[in-house]
Design an enzyme around this catalytic site. Sequence first.
Site, PDB file in Angstrom:
ATOM      1  N   LYS A 219      51.829  16.846  -1.188  1.00 41.97           N
ATOM      2  CA  LYS A 219      51.196  16.965   0.124  1.00 41.97           C
ATOM      3  C   LYS A 219      49.943  16.100   0.251  1.00 41.97           C
ATOM      4  O   LYS A 219      49.449  15.875   1.354  1.00 41.97           O
ATOM      5  CB  LYS A 219      50.888  18.426   0.436  1.00 41.97           C
ATOM      6  CG  LYS A 219      52.157  19.237   0.671  1.00 41.97           C
ATOM      7  CD  LYS A 219      51.897  20.595   1.290  1.00 41.97           C
ATOM      8  CE  LYS A 219      53.188  21.311   1.628  1.00 41.97           C
ATOM      9  NZ  LYS A 219      53.954  21.724   0.418  1.00 41.97           N
TER      10      LYS A 219
HETATM   11  C1  LIG Z   1      55.334  22.083   0.487  1.00 38.09           C
HETATM   12  C2  LIG Z   1      56.062  22.014  -0.800  1.00 38.09           C
HETATM   13  C3  LIG Z   1      57.477  21.903  -0.868  1.00 38.09           C
HETATM   14  C4  LIG Z   1      58.351  21.965   0.372  1.00 38.09           C
HETATM   15  O1  LIG Z   1      58.221  20.840   1.188  1.00 38.09           O
HETATM   16  P1  LIG Z   1      58.704  20.887   2.717  1.00 38.09           P
HETATM   17  O2  LIG Z   1      58.297  19.605   3.298  1.00 38.09           O
HETATM   18  O3  LIG Z   1      57.994  22.069   3.330  1.00 38.09           O
HETATM   19  O4  LIG Z   1      60.185  21.095   2.700  1.00 38.09           O
HETATM   20  C5  LIG Z   1      58.077  21.752  -2.107  1.00 38.09           C
HETATM   21  N1  LIG Z   1      57.344  21.739  -3.232  1.00 38.09           N
HETATM   22  C6  LIG Z   1      56.001  21.865  -3.233  1.00 38.09           C
HETATM   23  C7  LIG Z   1      55.263  21.863  -4.517  1.00 38.09           C
HETATM   24  C8  LIG Z   1      55.310  21.989  -2.017  1.00 38.09           C
HETATM   25  O5  LIG Z   1      53.977  22.120  -2.024  1.00 38.09           O
END
Ligand SMILES: *Cc1c(COP(=O)(O)O)cnc(C)c1O
Length: 434
Positions: free
Chosen positions: A107
């Site tokens: 993210k």
């Molecule tokens: C947010 C997140 C996901 C999921 O991603 P999306 O875009 O919501 O499908 C998977 N793994 C981790 C570690 C995350 O922080």
Amino acid sequence: MLYFSTNKKSEKVNFREATIKGQAPDKGLYFPDVIPSLSKNFLDSIKTLTKAEIAFEVIHPYVGDCIEDDELYKICEHTVNFDFPLIPVSDNISALELFHGPTLAFKDVGARFMSRCLGHFSKDNSKKITVLVATSGDTGSAVANGFLGVEGVEVVILYPSGKVSKIQELQLTTLGQNIRALEVQGTFDDCQRMVKQAFTDKDLNNKLFLTSANSINVARWLPQQFYYFYALRQWPHKKPPVISVPSGNFGNICAGLMAAASGLPVKHFVAACNSNDVFTRYLQTAEFKNMEAVATISNAMDVGNPSNFVRILEIFAHQYEKIKGLISSYSIEDAETAATITRVFKQHKYILDPHGAVGYRCLEKYLEEHSSEKGFFLETAHPIKFSDVVEKAIGHPLHIPPAMHHLMELKKLSTVIKPEYDELKDFLMSTMSY
Ligand SMILES: *Cc1c(COP(=O)(O)O)cnc(C)c1O
């Protein structure tokens, strides 16, 4: 480039408006009017380009003239100034590691890009922008880090006291500068309710320029395409890869689908899910039925009603058969996730985090039925972020990465408030007026 709302009731807006608003007024998600096509020349020369050059080429059509080219290039350079290595794990499976950013999760990319864009747009605003976020852990730290030191933007993060991990709390509360942490004596739902109320409070919105840094924001969603191109740059095989994406709110896989629609060569996508299996069931039944989210050890994927599903429908013009043609999906329960971490460590000496483990296992399932293909999965977080689960599965303690050492020595700085809206409002009114 203009963006329409998936609910089709709000007006079209440009990249600037879409970024500042986050969600369309009709509660739809913004989606680009056209999906740009990348030139063959760009795709053929990808191995010779830098990460920043690739990011710029990919995002430029989406931003249009809302940010000048040299400024956009600088934003790209800053966003991707860490590694995205593709690491072979087994004969036919590699890991695209997305956890080398400052908060050790993928993210970071979206948060860093969005924060610089908002910072840029705030220059034309008479008021500073105040970003208000409620977090249950991971999103908050990526957002806080992304916005750290960005001029013209103040960030206020609400998190539930005692309900985030020690590392997460330190990541949220030790930054200082333009980042303020509110420790709410309640639950994540309380935090979210208070934030929602703030956005509808006329009085407060007259005084402050409030915005959210929600994951559906186009400026967080679209830059996630970058790392699919970085994978292509490192992909050693002739045949295009099968790509497995651990999915929760489906923003990440949806970015990959956009990249593919723009010309990125991909054999097939696998939507890797934990017990929150609405999408897996959708592909089986052609019917989308949301559910109450179930708690799992891959908790960043515990989403019962993935917001970005509507964007998948847009990409494929609502044609179920086309969606099914490019995406497969499997759902894995916790016991299998943990067993996968144990087995992959024993067989290949690779340490998966619980989210990556879901991605790995689902890719394996797909490749069992398609044995001539090869693929990679996205390793979305560093195992240390989920050390309890991982240490139990591999049977020994993990090394704390150097980036975490200094964190342990920092002092937590938070303002404790009751889970009542008035306490949030008082804080914002007294602290955030300029
Ligand atoms: C947010 C997140 C996901 C999921 O991603 P999306 O875009 O919501 O499908 C998977 N793994 C981790 C570690 C995350 O922080």
